[in-house]
Design an enzyme around this catalytic site. Structure first.
Site, short mmCIF file in Angstrom:
data_model
loop_
_atom_site.label_atom_id
_atom_site.label_comp_id
_atom_site.label_asym_id
_atom_site.label_seq_id
_atom_site.Cartn_x
_atom_site.Cartn_y
_atom_site.Cartn_z
N ASN A 108 0.69 -0.86 0.39
CA ASN A 108 -0.41 0.46 -0.17
C ASN A 108 1.19 0.89 -0.46
O ASN A 108 1.64 1.56 0.87
CB ASN A 108 -0.59 -0.02 0.95
CG ASN A 108 -2.03 0.92 0.77
OD1 ASN A 108 -2.76 0.50 0.68
ND2 ASN A 108 -2.34 1.96 2.24
N LYS A 141 -2.01 -2.20 -9.12
CA LYS A 141 -3.01 -1.92 -8.81
C LYS A 141 -3.71 -0.77 -8.22
O LYS A 141 -2.87 -0.08 -8.48
CB LYS A 141 -3.51 -3.14 -7.47
CG LYS A 141 -4.76 -3.23 -7.46
CD LYS A 141 -5.08 -3.62 -6.12
CE LYS A 141 -6.74 -3.88 -5.67
NZ LYS A 141 -7.61 -2.76 -5.51
N ASP A 142 -4.92 -0.66 -9.59
CA ASP A 142 -5.24 1.23 -9.31
C ASP A 142 -4.60 1.79 -10.23
O ASP A 142 -4.96 3.29 -9.75
CB ASP A 142 -5.75 0.54 -7.96
CG ASP A 142 -6.29 -0.21 -7.12
OD1 ASP A 142 -7.11 -0.74 -7.59
OD2 ASP A 142 -6.63 0.59 -5.50
#
Length: 218
Positions: A108, A141-142
């Site tokens: 993250n 991701k994203d």
């Protein structure tokens, strides 16, 4: 506990995302380690946390001028969050909670943690990295949401470049089998005596906490 004291294993605290001076999300966690080298916290299945939602109740990912908070359960996995003080990312490990089968890693990208009287504040930076359990593969991701955030002005070009560079450094650590990926965290287990933490009073008190005292959530 003062706002700058270190936490002990088993303390129940909150990880709070703060956006534009307001709470964006809150995750109650249990402290595994809080040292000069590492901050490790555990998110137990069934934990009730607060997530940002639109006026119609839809979950939000992109930062918005207006949002509300919805109480939702943490479901589907048990998670251990590892971060290094001042680092702009956390490394998460996921397990299937019934069998404790290890299911993978998740990086993250986020603001560095800021210590508070209730735990730590930070803000997610949208772009993430998903890593296979055996670290044989990974992917961003994203990326679409990250690009949309730049178009909205959430991140400047320089900020976006720095966020991706942080991710590239973590990818290099993954491929080099460097800490924390080589440290054996996959076999970690929580203390069975730990109770699921809850969100304490004062969770929405963002500004001006210096010099105040409050009982730590236990």
């Amino acid at each position: 506990m003062s706002d700058r004291a270190q936490w002990s294993a088993g303390d129940r605290i909150i990880l709070r995302e703060v956006n534009q001076g307001r709470v964006w999300a809150i995750r109650p966690v249990t402290v595994v380690e809080d040292s000069a080298d590492r901050i490790a916290t555990y998110v137990a299945p069934g934990t009730m946390w607060k997530r940002p939602v639109s006026a119609s109740g839809e979950p939000l990912r992109l930062q918005s001028p207006e949002w509300g908070l919805a109480d939702v359960p943490w479901t589907g996995n048990a998670a251990l969050l590892l971060t290094t003080p001042i680092a702009a990312h956390s490394v998460m490990l996921w397990w299937e909670p019934a069998s404790w089968r290890f299911e993978g890693w998740y990086v993250n990208l986020e603001q560095p943690f800021r210590r508070t009287i209730l735990g730590f504040d930070y803000l997610d930076q949208i772009l993430d990295i998903v890593v296979a359990a055996d670290r044989s593969s990974w992917y961003w991701k994203d990326e679409d949401e990250f690009a949309a955030a730049q178009e909205l002005g959430t991140f400047s070009k320089a900020e976006a470049t720095a966020i991706r560079a942080e991710g590239e450094r973590v990818i290099a650590a993954i491929e080099a089998n460097a800490p924390p990926f080589c440290d054996g965290w996959e076999s970690w287990r929580p203390d069975p005596a730990w109770r699921i933490p809850t969100i304490p009073e004062g969770w929405d008190d963002v500004p001006g906490t210096a010099g105040r005292e409050r009982t730590a959530p236990r």
